[in-house]
Every structure is written in structure tokens, then in C-alpha cells.
Scaffold this motif. Structure first.
Motif, PDB file in Angstrom:
ATOM      1  N   THR A 145       4.626  17.220   5.430  1.00  0.00           N
ATOM      2  CA  THR A 145       4.023  17.303   4.098  1.00  0.00           C
ATOM      3  C   THR A 145       4.338  18.643   3.453  1.00  0.00           C
ATOM      4  O   THR A 145       4.709  18.709   2.275  1.00  0.00           O
ATOM      5  CB  THR A 145       2.509  17.085   4.174  1.00  0.00           C
ATOM      6  OG1 THR A 145       2.246  15.812   4.773  1.00  0.00           O
ATOM      7  CG2 THR A 145       1.880  17.119   2.786  1.00  0.00           C
TER       8      THR A 145
ATOM      9  N   ASN B 219      14.464  13.260  -5.353  1.00  0.00           N
ATOM     10  CA  ASN B 219      13.663  12.713  -4.258  1.00  0.00           C
ATOM     11  C   ASN B 219      13.675  13.676  -3.080  1.00  0.00           C
ATOM     12  O   ASN B 219      14.248  14.767  -3.172  1.00  0.00           O
ATOM     13  CB  ASN B 219      14.133  11.310  -3.861  1.00  0.00           C
ATOM     14  CG  ASN B 219      15.479  11.304  -3.161  1.00  0.00           C
ATOM     15  OD1 ASN B 219      16.193  12.301  -3.138  1.00  0.00           O
ATOM     16  ND2 ASN B 219      15.842  10.171  -2.602  1.00  0.00           N
TER      17      ASN B 219
ATOM     18  N   VAL C  27      10.146  12.812  -6.788  1.00  0.00           N
ATOM     19  CA  VAL C  27       9.605  11.807  -5.881  1.00  0.00           C
ATOM     20  C   VAL C  27       9.538  12.401  -4.481  1.00  0.00           C
ATOM     21  O   VAL C  27      10.526  12.912  -3.964  1.00  0.00           O
ATOM     22  CB  VAL C  27      10.464  10.535  -5.863  1.00  0.00           C
ATOM     23  CG1 VAL C  27       9.835   9.470  -4.983  1.00  0.00           C
ATOM     24  CG2 VAL C  27      10.678  10.011  -7.281  1.00  0.00           C
ATOM     25  N   ILE C  28       8.346  12.334  -3.888  1.00  0.00           N
ATOM     26  CA  ILE C  28       8.199  12.745  -2.492  1.00  0.00           C
ATOM     27  C   ILE C  28       8.711  11.613  -1.605  1.00  0.00           C
ATOM     28  O   ILE C  28       8.352  10.460  -1.796  1.00  0.00           O
ATOM     29  CB  ILE C  28       6.732  13.069  -2.179  1.00  0.00           C
ATOM     30  CG1 ILE C  28       6.415  14.492  -2.660  1.00  0.00           C
ATOM     31  CG2 ILE C  28       6.414  12.921  -0.714  1.00  0.00           C
ATOM     32  CD1 ILE C  28       5.052  14.986  -2.283  1.00  0.00           C
ATOM     33  N   GLY C  29       9.527  11.937  -0.634  1.00  0.00           N
ATOM     34  CA  GLY C  29      10.104  10.917   0.237  1.00  0.00           C
ATOM     35  C   GLY C  29      11.397  10.375  -0.331  1.00  0.00           C
ATOM     36  O   GLY C  29      11.833  10.727  -1.434  1.00  0.00           O
TER      37      GLY C  29
ATOM     38  N   VAL D 134       0.452  11.883  -6.433  1.00  0.00           N
ATOM     39  CA  VAL D 134       0.403  11.690  -4.982  1.00  0.00           C
ATOM     40  C   VAL D 134      -0.971  12.081  -4.457  1.00  0.00           C
ATOM     41  O   VAL D 134      -1.534  13.112  -4.850  1.00  0.00           O
ATOM     42  CB  VAL D 134       1.500  12.510  -4.294  1.00  0.00           C
ATOM     43  CG1 VAL D 134       1.494  12.284  -2.784  1.00  0.00           C
ATOM     44  CG2 VAL D 134       2.863  12.152  -4.875  1.00  0.00           C
TER      45      VAL D 134
ATOM     46  N   HIS E 136       0.371   3.159   6.100  1.00  0.00           N
ATOM     47  CA  HIS E 136       1.459   3.926   5.483  1.00  0.00           C
ATOM     48  C   HIS E 136       1.295   5.429   5.739  1.00  0.00           C
ATOM     49  O   HIS E 136       1.233   6.232   4.810  1.00  0.00           O
ATOM     50  CB  HIS E 136       1.534   3.654   3.981  1.00  0.00           C
ATOM     51  CG  HIS E 136       2.893   3.962   3.408  1.00  0.00           C
ATOM     52  ND1 HIS E 136       3.378   3.349   2.281  1.00  0.00           N
ATOM     53  CD2 HIS E 136       3.877   4.821   3.810  1.00  0.00           C
ATOM     54  CE1 HIS E 136       4.586   3.820   1.993  1.00  0.00           C
ATOM     55  NE2 HIS E 136       4.903   4.718   2.923  1.00  0.00           N
TER      56      HIS E 136
ATOM     57  N   THR F 102       7.983  18.507   2.375  1.00  0.00           N
ATOM     58  CA  THR F 102       8.262  17.665   1.206  1.00  0.00           C
ATOM     59  C   THR F 102       7.792  18.331  -0.078  1.00  0.00           C
ATOM     60  O   THR F 102       8.472  18.251  -1.106  1.00  0.00           O
ATOM     61  CB  THR F 102       7.602  16.279   1.338  1.00  0.00           C
ATOM     62  OG1 THR F 102       6.202  16.425   1.564  1.00  0.00           O
ATOM     63  CG2 THR F 102       8.208  15.487   2.473  1.00  0.00           C
TER      64      THR F 102
ATOM     65  N   ARG G 254       9.829  -0.156   3.793  1.00  0.00           N
ATOM     66  CA  ARG G 254       9.033  -0.620   2.665  1.00  0.00           C
ATOM     67  C   ARG G 254       8.612  -2.064   2.923  1.00  0.00           C
ATOM     68  O   ARG G 254       9.382  -2.862   3.480  1.00  0.00           O
ATOM     69  CB  ARG G 254       9.806  -0.535   1.346  1.00  0.00           C
ATOM     70  CG  ARG G 254       9.994   0.862   0.806  1.00  0.00           C
ATOM     71  CD  ARG G 254       8.682   1.467   0.353  1.00  0.00           C
ATOM     72  NE  ARG G 254       8.843   2.768  -0.291  1.00  0.00           N
ATOM     73  CZ  ARG G 254       8.694   3.935   0.318  1.00  0.00           C
ATOM     74  NH1 ARG G 254       8.387   3.974   1.602  1.00  0.00           N
ATOM     75  NH2 ARG G 254       8.846   5.072  -0.348  1.00  0.00           N
TER      76      ARG G 254
ATOM     77  N   TYR H 288      12.391   5.540  -4.200  1.00  0.00           N
ATOM     78  CA  TYR H 288      11.982   5.731  -5.594  1.00  0.00           C
ATOM     79  C   TYR H 288      11.967   4.383  -6.313  1.00  0.00           C
ATOM     80  O   TYR H 288      12.252   4.275  -7.509  1.00  0.00           O
ATOM     81  CB  TYR H 288      12.922   6.714  -6.302  1.00  0.00           C
ATOM     82  CG  TYR H 288      14.395   6.491  -6.029  1.00  0.00           C
ATOM     83  CD1 TYR H 288      15.135   5.587  -6.784  1.00  0.00           C
ATOM     84  CD2 TYR H 288      15.037   7.171  -5.009  1.00  0.00           C
ATOM     85  CE1 TYR H 288      16.481   5.375  -6.537  1.00  0.00           C
ATOM     86  CE2 TYR H 288      16.388   6.966  -4.747  1.00  0.00           C
ATOM     87  CZ  TYR H 288      17.107   6.078  -5.507  1.00  0.00           C
ATOM     88  OH  TYR H 288      18.445   5.868  -5.251  1.00  0.00           O
TER      89      TYR H 288
ATOM     90  N   THR I 171       5.508  12.061  -7.866  1.00  0.00           N
ATOM     91  CA  THR I 171       5.054  10.734  -7.478  1.00  0.00           C
ATOM     92  C   THR I 171       5.656  10.346  -6.135  1.00  0.00           C
ATOM     93  O   THR I 171       6.396  11.109  -5.513  1.00  0.00           O
ATOM     94  CB  THR I 171       5.406   9.705  -8.573  1.00  0.00           C
ATOM     95  OG1 THR I 171       4.814   8.447  -8.265  1.00  0.00           O
ATOM     96  CG2 THR I 171       6.909   9.543  -8.732  1.00  0.00           C
ATOM     97  N   ARG I 172       5.314   9.149  -5.661  1.00  0.00           N
ATOM     98  CA  ARG I 172       5.920   8.530  -4.483  1.00  0.00           C
ATOM     99  C   ARG I 172       6.590   7.234  -4.905  1.00  0.00           C
ATOM    100  O   ARG I 172       6.256   6.669  -5.940  1.00  0.00           O
ATOM    101  CB  ARG I 172       4.861   8.208  -3.409  1.00  0.00           C
ATOM    102  CG  ARG I 172       4.211   9.385  -2.756  1.00  0.00           C
ATOM    103  CD  ARG I 172       3.398   8.956  -1.538  1.00  0.00           C
ATOM    104  NE  ARG I 172       2.286   8.070  -1.853  1.00  0.00           N
ATOM    105  CZ  ARG I 172       2.197   6.790  -1.479  1.00  0.00           C
ATOM    106  NH1 ARG I 172       3.187   6.233  -0.799  1.00  0.00           N
ATOM    107  NH2 ARG I 172       1.138   6.065  -1.792  1.00  0.00           N
TER     108      ARG I 172
END
Length: 314
Positions: free
Chosen positions: A286, A95, A73-75, A9, A277, A289, A230, A78, A51-52
Motif C-alpha cells: 500500500t 496505473n 489508478v492504484i494497481g 480509494v 479483494h 502504490t 478480476r 483500470y 481511483t482503483r
């Protein structure tokens, strides 16, 4: 050599010390080149990956990490993490669903206001020395449709209903029994019942190009679209055509198919607002997360259930 957490990230460097308690060294690789190099040089050391959804972790990368144990996974999304490859190896995936909901909802409303009230064009005109007064719709009393009533969708609905006196409806895979908002049976029905349509659903195969020509036509020439979900949820070619031909009034987009690439056709349109984004980015969200990642790692390495597991069935 120290076991390592591979961080893919690119926006959390100031908050990485939160992860120091997990007992893993850090390898920060936010670019495609550094990512490939890190996996090639340090694959044996890597026990965890951060990761994101859009960055993901692919089957060939998982295969190249023989000691990988957990993917964080952040957010919420996935979509580019290969769950099948992870499941075959018994790798845990987590996540951060809902952690940044407030920031994303704020940004969704900011995009909606900027789009409907034509703020970017008005600002640009004043800077050019113009004084053009254009009549624009208000939000009060309008119908807001939300595709995806998870944590983010709920936060948007609350702001719209209580803050702007809007009527809210939604479409989900299943109706929710804990809300009073009107349920629409499909994205097409939701668009037809909306003045403004906000996309807050995750990506992936189940939602790919859900917003197509028919849905945009149902939204209509006075309808506005906002996407903070997305890019894959929208059939981009259909959206560009609808915008060019004024089949819808405008669109505000924070997400795209091939980030950071944005189609030139979208950039050329005056009825579009674009942001890179950033909906989920705020100091508060942030930090939260990254703290969720730290809490998941701490639980995992203490032999306890992780807090936010991604379903691995199938």
C-alpha cells in the motif's frame, strides 16, 4: 479555492500524507454517496483523481470535472476508467502495475494452499469438536497454469516453481521470450494442461468471461481454480454450476463481479474459499502504490513524462 485531488480509494487513509507534496488539497470520497457529492460540490476544483480499477471513473463523471488533468489508478487494472472520455479531453491516465505484485502473489499461494489442503473446513471442524482426517492433495509436482504472466503472474510462478516444485505453464496475449515456462495458446489449452489454474489477468472487454464452461470442463473434476485477477474474467454462473456439480474440485476467489456483493450460491459451497479483494493489501504494498501515485503526480506537474502511463491509443 485550492486545487484538489479527489481520492476514491477506501483503503489508503494511513498513507495519504505521502501525497501531500503534489501541491493539491485532498477530497476523500470512498463511498458512492460521498463521491457523487464531492463531484457535484467541488467539480471545478478537482484537477486529479485517485481511483482503483473496479471503482473506475466514468464518462459522466469526467464530463462533470471540467479542470481534470490526470487520473491515477492504484494497481494494474483500470477497467472502469473511461479511457475514451479521458482521451477526448487529453487527460493523462496512470496505473500502478506491478507495485503490489509480491502481496498479491503471496495471497494467491495462500488461497491455493488453503483450498487444496482444505484448511478452512479443517479449522471449522476442530472448532466444532470434530477430528475428521481427510486425505488432500499436495502441491509438489503438480501442474500450475497461470492466466496472465505480468508482474503478479511472474511472482506467482516463481513461488510455485522454486518454493513448491511445481511445473508452470501460462497463457498471455503473446508468448514471453524471457521465461522458460511453457506457453499455452489459449485459456482452454492452459486449463487442460493444469491441475491448478490461477487467474492473474486484468479485467476489461478483452478478458471478460474468458473462463467459461468449456474451460472449467477442461480443468476437470480434480482441478482447482484461484482468481486474484478480476471477477469479470470468470463466467460466474458457469463456475457456480461447475462447483455445485463437482465438475471442478474447488475454487478460491478474492474478486467478484459486483463487489462487495457475493452470490449466495458461492457462500453455500464447502469447496470454495472466499476473501474480500484483499490480495494486494499489505503495509508494504500500500505504501509503495501510494508512493507511485505521488511520483506520477510529481512528474506530471513538473512537466515530465509520467512513470506508468496507461496506453491511450485507439
Amino acid at each position: 479555492m485550492t486545487d484538489a485531488l479527489l481520492v476514491l480509494v477506501e483503503t489508503i487513509n494511513d498513507y495519504l500524507p505521502i501525497l501531500d507534496g503534489c501541491g493539491l488539497g485532498r477530497i476523500v470520497a470512498p463511498t458512492p454517496a460521498s463521491r457523487a457529492e464531492a463531484i457535484q460540490l467541488h467539480g471545478e476544483r478537482i484537477r486529479a483523481v485517485l481511483t482503483r480499477g473496479p471503482l473506475g471513473l466514468y464518462a459522466e463523471e469526467i464530463e462533470a470535472l471540467p479542470n481534470l488533468q490526470i487520473i491515477c489508478v492504484i494497481g494494474a487494472g483500470y477497467e472502469h476508467v473511461d479511457l475514451q472520455a479521458a482521451r477526448k479531453r487529453g487527460i493523462t491516465v496512470t496505473n500502478g502495475a506491478g507495485v503490489n505484485a509480491s502481496a498479491v502473489a503471496d495471497h494467491a499461494m495462500a488461497l491455493l494452499l488453503a483450498l487444496v489442503r482444505n484448511i478452512p473446513n479443517a479449522d471449522a471442524g476442530v472448532r466444532r469438536g470434530e477430528w475428521s482426517k481427510v486425505m488432500r492433495p499436495s502441491l509438489a509436482g503438480k501442474r500450475l497454469g497461470i492466466l496472465g504472466l505480468g508482474a503478479v503472474g511472474l511472482a506467482i510462478a516463481k513461488r510455485a516453481a522454486l518454493g513448491f516444485d511445481m511445473t508452470v505453464s501460462y497463457h498471455n496475449r503473446q508468448p514471453r521470450s524471457d521465461v522458460s515456462y511453457s506457453y499455452s495458446a489459449s485459456a482452454l489449452a492452459l486449463a487442460g494442461a493444469s491441475d491448478f489454474l490461477v487467474l492473474a489477468t486484468p479485467g476489461g472487454a478483452a478478458t471478460a468471461q474468458l473462463i467459461d464452461k468449456a474451460v472449467l470442463q477442461a480443468l476437470g473434476c480434480e482441478g482447482f481454480l484461484v482468481n486474484i485477477g478480476r471477477g469479470s474474467v470468470v463466467a460466474t454462473a458457469d463456475l457456480i454450476e461447475a462447483l455445485q456439480q463437482r465438475q471442478i474440485a474447488g475454487a478460491a476467489l478474492d474478486v467478484f463481479d459486483d463487489e462487495p456483493s457475493v452470490p449466495d450460491e458461492l457462500k453455500a459451497l464447502s469447496n470454495v474459499v472466499l476473501t474480500p479483494h484483499v490480495a494486494g493489501l499489505s503495509p508494504e504494498s500500500t505504501r509503495a502504490t501510494v508512493q507511485m501515485v505521488a511520483d506520477n503526480l510529481a512528474a506530471f506537474y513538473a512537466g515530465k513524462p509520467v512513470l506508468t502511463p496507461v496506453p491511450m491509443s485507439g
